[in-house]
Scaffold this motif. Sequence first.
Motif, PDB file in Angstrom:
ATOM      1  N   THR A   1       4.660   4.154 -19.548  1.00 59.95           N
ATOM      2  CA  THR A   1       4.247   3.261 -20.612  1.00 59.95           C
ATOM      3  C   THR A   1       3.836   4.054 -21.949  1.00 59.95           C
ATOM      4  O   THR A   1       3.550   4.994 -21.781  1.00 59.95           O
ATOM      5  CB  THR A   1       3.526   2.081 -20.223  1.00 59.95           C
TER       6      THR A   1
ATOM      7  N   GLN B   1       2.366   1.814  -3.464  1.00 63.64           N
ATOM      8  CA  GLN B   1       1.296   2.317  -4.388  1.00 63.64           C
ATOM      9  C   GLN B   1       1.352   3.827  -3.972  1.00 63.64           C
ATOM     10  O   GLN B   1       1.063   4.410  -5.114  1.00 63.64           O
ATOM     11  CB  GLN B   1      -0.090   1.365  -4.166  1.00 63.64           C
TER      12      GLN B   1
ATOM     13  N   GLY C   1       0.078   5.710 -18.548  1.00 62.87           N
ATOM     14  CA  GLY C   1       0.201   4.443 -17.886  1.00 62.87           C
ATOM     15  C   GLY C   1       1.565   4.499 -17.140  1.00 62.87           C
ATOM     16  O   GLY C   1       2.582   5.102 -17.756  1.00 62.87           O
TER      17      GLY C   1
ATOM     18  N   LYS D   1       2.489   7.043  -6.806  1.00 65.22           N
ATOM     19  CA  LYS D   1       1.404   7.912  -7.321  1.00 65.22           C
ATOM     20  C   LYS D   1       1.850   9.376  -7.123  1.00 65.22           C
ATOM     21  O   LYS D   1       1.903  10.218  -7.870  1.00 65.22           O
ATOM     22  CB  LYS D   1       0.153   7.618  -6.783  1.00 65.22           C
TER      23      LYS D   1
ATOM     24  N   LYS E   1       0.839  -1.239  -0.058  1.00 65.72           N
ATOM     25  CA  LYS E   1       0.073  -0.123   0.083  1.00 65.72           C
ATOM     26  C   LYS E   1       0.902   1.103   0.019  1.00 65.72           C
ATOM     27  O   LYS E   1       0.644   2.158  -0.903  1.00 65.72           O
ATOM     28  CB  LYS E   1      -0.827  -0.082   1.064  1.00 65.72           C
TER      29      LYS E   1
ATOM     30  N   GLU F   1       4.692   1.794 -15.234  1.00 65.96           N
ATOM     31  CA  GLU F   1       5.079   0.558 -14.815  1.00 65.96           C
ATOM     32  C   GLU F   1       6.172   0.661 -13.691  1.00 65.96           C
ATOM     33  O   GLU F   1       7.093   1.487 -13.686  1.00 65.96           O
ATOM     34  CB  GLU F   1       5.599  -0.341 -16.070  1.00 65.96           C
TER      35      GLU F   1
ATOM     36  N   VAL G   1       6.192  -4.185 -14.204  1.00 66.68           N
ATOM     37  CA  VAL G   1       4.880  -4.365 -14.423  1.00 66.68           C
ATOM     38  C   VAL G   1       3.926  -3.304 -14.246  1.00 66.68           C
ATOM     39  O   VAL G   1       4.334  -2.412 -13.611  1.00 66.68           O
ATOM     40  CB  VAL G   1       4.643  -5.510 -13.238  1.00 66.68           C
ATOM     41  N   PRO G   2       2.882  -3.263 -15.160  1.00 63.80           N
ATOM     42  CA  PRO G   2       1.925  -2.333 -15.048  1.00 63.80           C
ATOM     43  C   PRO G   2       1.692  -1.800 -13.621  1.00 63.80           C
ATOM     44  O   PRO G   2       1.134  -2.755 -12.812  1.00 63.80           O
ATOM     45  CB  PRO G   2       0.841  -2.765 -15.976  1.00 63.80           C
ATOM     46  N   LEU G   3       1.420  -0.805 -13.370  1.00 65.47           N
ATOM     47  CA  LEU G   3       0.933   0.010 -12.007  1.00 65.47           C
ATOM     48  C   LEU G   3      -0.606  -0.023 -12.254  1.00 65.47           C
ATOM     49  O   LEU G   3      -1.195   0.493 -13.112  1.00 65.47           O
ATOM     50  CB  LEU G   3       1.459   1.503 -11.492  1.00 65.47           C
ATOM     51  N   LYS G   4      -1.247  -0.600 -11.142  1.00 60.78           N
ATOM     52  CA  LYS G   4      -2.642  -0.553 -11.082  1.00 60.78           C
ATOM     53  C   LYS G   4      -3.060   0.388 -10.304  1.00 60.78           C
ATOM     54  O   LYS G   4      -2.912   0.705  -9.290  1.00 60.78           O
ATOM     55  CB  LYS G   4      -3.061  -2.076 -10.685  1.00 60.78           C
TER      56      LYS G   4
END
Length: 95
Positions: free
Chosen positions: A55, A17, A32, A21, A14, A34, A92-95
């Motif tokens: 991305t 993330q 996008g 951001k 958490k 990553e 890897v892509p950030l969600k």
Amino acid sequence: MPPAYHPSRAPSAKAVQEGVKKAATEAKLTGGLEMSTVRHSDHGPGSYFVCLRQTGPSAGGRPAYSVFFDNDEYKGIQSSVLSEACEAESLVPLK
């Protein structure tokens, strides 16, 4: 007596993330994103970091950044340096 030394621990998912951001906003990254897994750092403003990159079709020419943490605290973002090997890291892509 001085306080006991407690080494930093890796940030939680958490915290990563939220920190990523915040870093993307500071670096004015849009679209996008990553990122890599969390790795230990022996330099920079924090003890742990993740690699971050935009991305998109021209992502190959976009710079990589390093986002630093101590525990769950976001410490800052800077352009990635060679020793961090962000260009060779699987992202890897950030969600």
